[in-house]
Design a protein around this motif. Structure first.
Motif, PDB file in Angstrom:
ATOM      1  N   LEU A   1    -101.192  87.009  25.612  1.00 32.33           N
ATOM      2  CA  LEU A   1    -102.084  85.778  24.706  1.00 32.33           C
ATOM      3  C   LEU A   1    -100.584  85.171  23.460  1.00 32.33           C
ATOM      4  O   LEU A   1    -100.003  84.230  23.606  1.00 32.33           O
ATOM      5  CB  LEU A   1    -102.859  86.009  23.581  1.00 32.33           C
ATOM      6  CG  LEU A   1    -104.136  85.926  23.430  1.00 32.33           C
ATOM      7  CD1 LEU A   1    -105.311  86.579  23.030  1.00 32.33           C
ATOM      8  CD2 LEU A   1    -104.071  84.141  23.932  1.00 32.33           C
ATOM      9  N   ILE A   2     -99.555  86.235  23.482  1.00 34.63           N
ATOM     10  CA  ILE A   2     -98.299  85.907  23.079  1.00 34.63           C
ATOM     11  C   ILE A   2     -97.745  85.347  23.547  1.00 34.63           C
ATOM     12  O   ILE A   2     -96.900  83.811  23.087  1.00 34.63           O
ATOM     13  CB  ILE A   2     -97.837  87.012  22.296  1.00 34.63           C
ATOM     14  CG1 ILE A   2     -97.063  86.825  20.827  1.00 34.63           C
ATOM     15  CG2 ILE A   2     -96.762  87.742  22.864  1.00 34.63           C
ATOM     16  CD1 ILE A   2     -97.407  87.620  19.891  1.00 34.63           C
ATOM     17  N   LYS A   3     -97.479  84.854  24.372  1.00 32.59           N
ATOM     18  CA  LYS A   3     -96.472  83.954  25.458  1.00 32.59           C
ATOM     19  C   LYS A   3     -97.388  82.828  25.798  1.00 32.59           C
ATOM     20  O   LYS A   3     -96.364  82.140  25.867  1.00 32.59           O
ATOM     21  CB  LYS A   3     -96.092  84.924  27.207  1.00 32.59           C
ATOM     22  CG  LYS A   3     -95.197  85.752  26.746  1.00 32.59           C
ATOM     23  CD  LYS A   3     -95.529  86.870  28.088  1.00 32.59           C
ATOM     24  CE  LYS A   3     -94.304  87.420  28.309  1.00 32.59           C
ATOM     25  NZ  LYS A   3     -93.034  86.487  28.306  1.00 32.59           N
ATOM     26  N   ALA A   4     -98.997  82.707  25.636  1.00 29.53           N
ATOM     27  CA  ALA A   4     -99.805  81.199  25.755  1.00 29.53           C
ATOM     28  C   ALA A   4     -99.188  80.531  24.675  1.00 29.53           C
ATOM     29  O   ALA A   4     -99.342  79.388  24.604  1.00 29.53           O
ATOM     30  CB  ALA A   4    -101.026  81.871  26.138  1.00 29.53           C
ATOM     31  N   CYS A   5     -98.889  81.208  23.456  1.00 26.09           N
ATOM     32  CA  CYS A   5     -99.388  81.148  22.290  1.00 26.09           C
ATOM     33  C   CYS A   5     -97.772  80.576  21.590  1.00 26.09           C
ATOM     34  O   CYS A   5     -97.345  79.892  21.079  1.00 26.09           O
ATOM     35  CB  CYS A   5    -100.053  81.373  21.250  1.00 26.09           C
ATOM     36  SG  CYS A   5     -99.358  83.021  20.091  1.00 26.09           S
ATOM     37  N   GLY A   6     -96.534  80.728  22.778  1.00 26.19           N
ATOM     38  CA  GLY A   6     -95.332  80.495  22.181  1.00 26.19           C
ATOM     39  C   GLY A   6     -94.846  81.541  21.249  1.00 26.19           C
ATOM     40  O   GLY A   6     -93.602  80.609  20.352  1.00 26.19           O
ATOM     41  N   PHE A   7     -94.903  82.487  20.720  1.00 25.71           N
ATOM     42  CA  PHE A   7     -95.197  83.624  19.538  1.00 25.71           C
ATOM     43  C   PHE A   7     -95.214  83.039  18.054  1.00 25.71           C
ATOM     44  O   PHE A   7     -94.921  82.678  17.259  1.00 25.71           O
ATOM     45  CB  PHE A   7     -93.607  83.893  19.815  1.00 25.71           C
ATOM     46  CG  PHE A   7     -92.884  84.226  20.712  1.00 25.71           C
ATOM     47  CD1 PHE A   7     -93.317  86.399  21.134  1.00 25.71           C
ATOM     48  CD2 PHE A   7     -92.324  84.504  22.602  1.00 25.71           C
ATOM     49  CE1 PHE A   7     -92.988  86.632  21.851  1.00 25.71           C
ATOM     50  CE2 PHE A   7     -92.686  84.755  23.167  1.00 25.71           C
ATOM     51  CZ  PHE A   7     -92.687  86.725  23.325  1.00 25.71           C
ATOM     52  N   CYS A   8     -96.287  82.445  18.894  1.00 26.88           N
ATOM     53  CA  CYS A   8     -96.556  81.149  17.176  1.00 26.88           C
ATOM     54  C   CYS A   8     -98.076  81.690  16.577  1.00 26.88           C
ATOM     55  O   CYS A   8     -99.059  82.292  17.094  1.00 26.88           O
ATOM     56  CB  CYS A   8     -97.184  80.193  17.347  1.00 26.88           C
ATOM     57  SG  CYS A   8     -97.465  79.021  16.546  1.00 26.88           S
ATOM     58  N   ILE A   9     -97.941  82.913  16.223  1.00 26.63           N
ATOM     59  CA  ILE A   9     -99.041  83.791  14.578  1.00 26.63           C
ATOM     60  C   ILE A   9     -98.887  82.900  14.197  1.00 26.63           C
ATOM     61  O   ILE A   9     -97.489  82.996  12.675  1.00 26.63           O
ATOM     62  CB  ILE A   9     -98.217  85.056  14.920  1.00 26.63           C
ATOM     63  CG1 ILE A   9     -98.425  85.717  16.310  1.00 26.63           C
ATOM     64  CG2 ILE A   9    -100.006  86.056  14.053  1.00 26.63           C
ATOM     65  CD1 ILE A   9     -98.209  86.786  16.261  1.00 26.63           C
ATOM     66  N   LYS A  10    -100.187  82.443  13.067  1.00 29.56           N
ATOM     67  CA  LYS A  10    -100.801  82.068  11.935  1.00 29.56           C
ATOM     68  C   LYS A  10    -101.074  83.082  11.376  1.00 29.56           C
ATOM     69  O   LYS A  10    -102.263  83.392  11.429  1.00 29.56           O
ATOM     70  CB  LYS A  10    -101.181  81.259  11.342  1.00 29.56           C
ATOM     71  CG  LYS A  10    -101.508  79.966  10.581  1.00 29.56           C
ATOM     72  CD  LYS A  10    -102.073  78.648  10.807  1.00 29.56           C
ATOM     73  CE  LYS A  10    -102.530  78.732   9.391  1.00 29.56           C
ATOM     74  NZ  LYS A  10    -101.610  77.520   8.343  1.00 29.56           N
ATOM     75  N   ARG A  11    -100.847  83.293   9.872  1.00 21.78           N
ATOM     76  CA  ARG A  11    -101.107  84.299   9.041  1.00 21.78           C
ATOM     77  C   ARG A  11    -101.740  83.656   7.867  1.00 21.78           C
ATOM     78  O   ARG A  11    -101.668  82.735   6.920  1.00 21.78           O
ATOM     79  CB  ARG A  11    -100.394  85.240   8.162  1.00 21.78           C
ATOM     80  CG  ARG A  11     -99.861  85.822   9.943  1.00 21.78           C
ATOM     81  CD  ARG A  11     -98.324  86.751   9.126  1.00 21.78           C
ATOM     82  NE  ARG A  11     -97.646  87.586   9.838  1.00 21.78           N
ATOM     83  CZ  ARG A  11     -96.909  86.856  11.142  1.00 21.78           C
ATOM     84  NH1 ARG A  11     -96.958  86.200  10.929  1.00 21.78           N
ATOM     85  NH2 ARG A  11     -96.753  87.237  12.457  1.00 21.78           N
ATOM     86  N   ILE A  12    -103.378  84.856   7.518  1.00 17.97           N
ATOM     87  CA  ILE A  12    -103.939  83.937   6.719  1.00 17.97           C
ATOM     88  C   ILE A  12    -104.267  84.643   5.677  1.00 17.97           C
ATOM     89  O   ILE A  12    -104.051  86.403   5.535  1.00 17.97           O
ATOM     90  CB  ILE A  12    -104.074  82.841   6.853  1.00 17.97           C
ATOM     91  CG1 ILE A  12    -106.189  83.891   7.912  1.00 17.97           C
ATOM     92  CG2 ILE A  12    -104.634  81.654   7.627  1.00 17.97           C
ATOM     93  CD1 ILE A  12    -107.906  83.458   8.614  1.00 17.97           C
ATOM     94  N   GLY A  13    -105.109  84.709   4.289  1.00 18.03           N
ATOM     95  CA  GLY A  13    -105.595  85.314   3.080  1.00 18.03           C
ATOM     96  C   GLY A  13    -104.746  86.128   2.857  1.00 18.03           C
ATOM     97  O   GLY A  13    -103.235  86.270   2.753  1.00 18.03           O
ATOM     98  N   GLU A  14    -104.771  87.417   3.115  1.00 18.36           N
ATOM     99  CA  GLU A  14    -103.477  88.917   2.853  1.00 18.36           C
ATOM    100  C   GLU A  14    -102.520  89.679   3.322  1.00 18.36           C
ATOM    101  O   GLU A  14    -101.628  90.004   3.138  1.00 18.36           O
ATOM    102  CB  GLU A  14    -104.798  90.115   2.383  1.00 18.36           C
ATOM    103  CG  GLU A  14    -105.104  91.081   3.723  1.00 18.36           C
ATOM    104  CD  GLU A  14    -105.936  92.134   3.299  1.00 18.36           C
ATOM    105  OE1 GLU A  14    -104.816  93.612   3.402  1.00 18.36           O
ATOM    106  OE2 GLU A  14    -106.797  92.440   2.278  1.00 18.36           O
TER     107      GLU A  14
END
Ligand code: AMP
Ligand code: MG
Length: 364
Positions: A341-354
């Motif tokens: 998944l991290i490759k599918a998303c090109g290492f794009c992680i969005k962090r939300i909340g806390e």
């Protein structure tokens, strides 16, 4: 090219399909076949010209080496040298046949075309009965990457192979859906160390129970900097990427569900867990196609592994601008789901909340 497509569920024609497949390989042709990990695109690994055809059919860069598939575990050492500590032998006797690939110093019988010029070779002995019967019938080792066009998710169903390779290969053997659904675990074995190059169904704790502490290559979880080279050359390519950009969402369950619900209203698609579904029901595209795809229960990594590539391919066919996904846990087989998944998303992680102010290192 006219591609023959043979359905293996018709048992009366199984033997003749296999005989034709073996004949095709021996004549230097390309045959796609089912395995327990994903479908493979096979050719005679001892014939450099046949391997070149694999790269051409997939549009695969020639520096991304192929895995050599064998019918019996003992054949590993026909094509590669054992390490001095007997680690490779231990791994082979513990995990072969099965979804483990070992990378070892190659013997000269393996052409450079198969290994992308490297002095090592990656070898696997599949446990899937159809894969085993096919390789045994060929009577030669089979060089086989995943049977997808380069850059697309690996195929876990015969229909995925047909979508990508009809007209580009000689024969497609259509069997069942892949039992595992993610590519093999790859380990590099040298005289000094054992290093995980790609996570898969065989987990780090399983490997360590046989060979002791192993290293994990940085490319498994981290984005490499420009100029950094992963030990498995394929890990540098943007793999498994659908047309629409993918973003993984990290947050508390309730925050992620609220985020997903709003994103769906906005026309985005969502890859979620079963537990999220009751909060996200009833969304579809204008053509009526659902745009919520569940990978399975939150703590069921095996189901998530099996469904992930189908999720990416299914959502790829819809008119969505953006895909948001849950972030799998990184333990056990979850590490492999996370890695794909991290490759599918090109290492794009969005962090939300806390998690909003957490730094960008999500890894290990
Ligand atoms: P695929 O067959 O599509 O699953 O891709 C095979 C993977 O194995 C790619 O990531 C390759 O880079 C990796 N691989 C194959 N041969 C070697 C090798 N000799 N050393 C390191 N990685 C390899
Ligand atoms: Mg592949």
């Amino acid at each position: 090219m006219n591609t023959k497509i043979l359905d293996l569920s018709n048992t009366s024609s199984f033997d003749s399909a296999l005989a034709l497949a073996a004949d095709t390989v021996r004549k230097g042709g390309l045959v796609a076949f089912p395995t327990e990990t994903v479908y493979g695109l096979g050719a005679d690994a001892l014939d450099p010209e046949a391997s070149k055809k694999i790269y051409a059919a997939k549009g695969r860069p020639s520096d991304n080496p192929l895995i050599v598939h064998i019918a019996e575990p003992a054949e590993v050492f026909d094509y590669a040298f054992p390490d001095s500590r007997g680690i490779a032998e231990k791994l082979c006797s513990s995990f072969m046949p099965g979804p483990l690939t070992v990378v070892l110093k190659k013997k000269s019988i393996i052409p450079d075309e198969v290994t992308g010029g490297l002095d090592t070779v990656a070898i696997r002995c599949p446990s899937d009965p159809v894969a085993h019967a096919f390789i045994a019938a060929c009577g030669v080792p089979i060089a086989a990457p995943s049977a997808n066009l380069s850059g697309k998710p690996s195929p876990t169903r015969a229909s995925h192979v047909i979508d990508d390779l009809d007209g580009r290969v000689d024969l497609i053997l259509c069997g069942e859906d892949s039992a595992i659904g993610l590519e093999s675990t790859i380990v590099l074995v040298t005289n000094e160390r054992v290093k995980l190059l790609r996570p898969g169904f065989i987990t780090v704790p399983q490997l360590e129970s046989v060979v002791g502490k192993i290293e994990i290559d940085k490319a498994v979880t981290d984005k490499l900097r420009d100029g950094e080279r992963p030990l498995a050359p394929g890990m540098k390519y943007r793999h498994y990427a659908p047309q629409a950009p993918v973003t993984m969402i990290k947050g508390e369950d309730s925050d992620v569900r609220r985020f997903f619900a709003e994103a769906l209203l906005d026309g985005s698609a969502v890859i979620c867990f079963d537990e999220d579904l009751e909060f996200l029901g009833g969304f579809s595209t204008s053509s009526g196609a659902p745009i919520v795809f569940s990978l399975g229960p939150q703590n069921d990594h095996l189901t998530q592994a099996k469904r992930l590539f189908d999720a990416l391919r299914t959502l790829d066919r819809k008119e969505v601008r953006q895909i948001y996904s849950r972030l799998p846990e990184k333990d056990g087989v979850g590490l492999a789901v996370f890695n794909r998944l991290i490759k599918a998303c090109g290492f794009c992680i969005k962090r939300i909340g806390e998690f909003k102010n957490e730094d960008n290192r999500d890894l290990r």
